[in-house]
Design a protein around this motif. Structure first.
Motif: not given
Ligand code: MG
Ligand code: TXA
Length: 323
Positions: A138-140, A225-227, A51-53, A146-148
Motif C-alpha cells: 500500500p502507499s507508505a 476522507r483520505h489523502y 504499521m499503517k493502522g 497524505v501519500s508520500p
Molecule cells: Mg493509500
C-alpha cells in the motif's frame, strides 16, 4: 529512525534479505512510495496493516513484474487484461481480477478478487526481480494520511520504524496513485482514478464506467476522507478563495494554481497549470501546508475535470472531505 538507502546493488540485497525475513521495506514507485511485504507471507502482510493502522477490510495492491506473474495470482485473466497490460504496464494501472487460491486472504481482505499492478520505477523493478516474487504494497503513509512522494516523506511518516529500509528512488514522477480498474464487472469500472486516465482506458476498451462522485463508496479503501492533511482544509473556486482570504481572521496556507496568488496566506504554494506537473507536486504541497502550523489550508479548485485532472479532483475532494 528508518534508514534511507541509495538504490545501489548492495541496498537491493539488504532489502531482499529483509523481505525474506518477513520485514517491511519502503519502496519507490512512479506513483507514490509503498510499504512492501512478501505478498505470499501472511505474517509479513499483517505487519503492513499494523504499521499503517489500516483497517483489515481494506485490501492491498500486489506488485508484479508483468503478465506472467500476474496470471499466477489471478483465477481469471482475459483478453482485455492482456490488452490493458500490453498498453499500460509497466505503469500506473491496477487491475482487479478474481484471485487465485494461492493469494493469502489477508492481502485481499477476504475478497474474492486481487488487485495487481506492474510498476514502472526501475528501483522497484530491480527489487521485484531480485526478490523473485510478488510484493504487496500500500502507499507508505499512515491510514488516511497524505501519500508520500519522496523517501523523506516516508521517514517523516514513520519516525519510529527503527531500521526499516527506505529505498530512495528520488521524487515520484507521477505523484498520485495508480488507477484501480475493476475487471470483474461489465463494463469494467474505475474504482479509483489515477495515473492512467479514464479517457485512455476508454480508448483501449471502449466502455468503462466511472463517476467522480459515485465511485467513492465502491473501492473498499476509498472512504471519502483520505489523502488528507491534519489541518482543516477547504476546496474553493478561485473567486471564493480570494474572498475568504481577504476576510480571514486566522493564519492560513493557500495552495493555488498559477497564475493565482493569494495575499495574506503563509505559505502560498503555487502549483503549475499542467496537470502532470501539478499531480507530481500535489502531495508535497499538502504536506508543506500541513507542517506550516496554520489553522486552515485553502485550496484553489481546478476548473478542468478531464484527463489527469479528474484524479486530482478526486484527491482534492478527499483531502478536504468532512472528518
Ligand atoms: Mg493509500
Ligand atoms: O499507485 C499505487 O497504487 C500505490 C503504489 C504503492 O503502488 N499503492 C496504493 O495502495 O495506492 P493503497 O493500498 O494505498 O491503495 C490501494 C487501493 C485501495 O483503494 C484499495 O481499496 C484498492 O486499491 N484495492 C485493493 N485491492 C482491491 C480489491 N481486491 N478490490 C477492490 N479494490 C481494491
Amino acid at each position: 529512525m528508518p534508514r534511507i538507502l541509495p538504490p545501489t546493488d548492495h541496498s537491493i540485497t539488504l532489502a531482499v534479505d529483509a523481505l525474506r525475513r518477513g520485514e517491511i521495506v519502503a519502496v519507490p514507485t512512479e506513483t507514490v512510495y509503498g510499504l512492501a511485504a512478501d505478498a505470499m507471507s501472511e505474517p509479513a502482510v499483517r505487519r503492513v496493516f499494523a504499521m499503517k493502522g489500516r483497517p483489515a477490510n481494506n485490501p492491498l495492491i500486489v506488485h508484479v513484474l508483468g503478465v506472467p506473474q500476474a496470471r499466477e495470482l489471478a483465477a481469471a485473466w482475459d483478453e482485455r487484461c492482456d490488452q490493458l497490460a500490453s498498453t499500460y504496464w509497466p505503469g500506473a494501472l491496477t487491475l482487479v481480477v478474481p484471485k487465485a487460491p494461492s493469494v493469502p486472504d489477508v492481502v485481499t481482505a477476504g475478497h474474492a478478487t486481487v488487485a495487481l499492478r506492474a510498476p514502472a520505477h526501475p528501483v522497484m523493478r530491480e527489487l521485484l526481480a531480485a526478490f523473485g516474487g510478488p510484493l504487496a504494497a500500500p502507499s507508505a503513509n499512515r491510514s488516511a494520511h497524505v501519500s508520500p512522494t519522496t523517501a523523506a516523506h516516508v521517514a517523516a511518516e514513520f519516525p519510529g520504524a527503527d531500521d526499516m529500509i527506505i529505498l530512495d528512488g528520488g521524487p515520484c514522477a507521477i505523484g498520485i496513485e495508480s488507477t484501480v480498474l475493476d475487471m470483474t464487472t461489465s463494463p469494467p469500472r474505475v474504482l479509483r482514478p489515477g495515473g492512467v486516465t479514464v479517457e485512455q482506458l476508454r480508448e483501449t476498451l471502449g466502455d468503462v464506467e466511472f463517476s467522480l462522485a459515485r465511485e467513492q463508496a465502491r473501492s473498499p479503501g476509498t472512504s471519502p476522507r483520505h489523502y488528507a492533511p491534519r489541518t482543516p482544509s477547504e476546496l474553493l473556486d478561485h473567486d471564493e478563495l480570494q474572498r475568504r482570504a481577504a476576510g480571514a481572521g486566522e493564519r492560513f496556507a493557500a495552495i493555488c494554481i498559477a497564475p493565482t496568488y493569494v495575499r495574506g496566506a503563509e505559505p502560498v504554494i503555487v502549483l503549475p497549470r499542467d496537470p502532470a506537473k501539478y499531480a507530481a507536486m500535489l502531495y508535497d504541497a499538502l504536506r508543506r501546508a500541513d507542517e506550516a502550523g496554520v489553522e486552515r489550508i485553502l485550496i484553489e479548485r481546478p476548473v478542468d475535470r478531464t484527463g489527469l485532472w479528474s484524479a486530482i479532483q478526486d484527491r482534492l475532494l478527499r483531502a478536504t472531505a468532512a472528518r
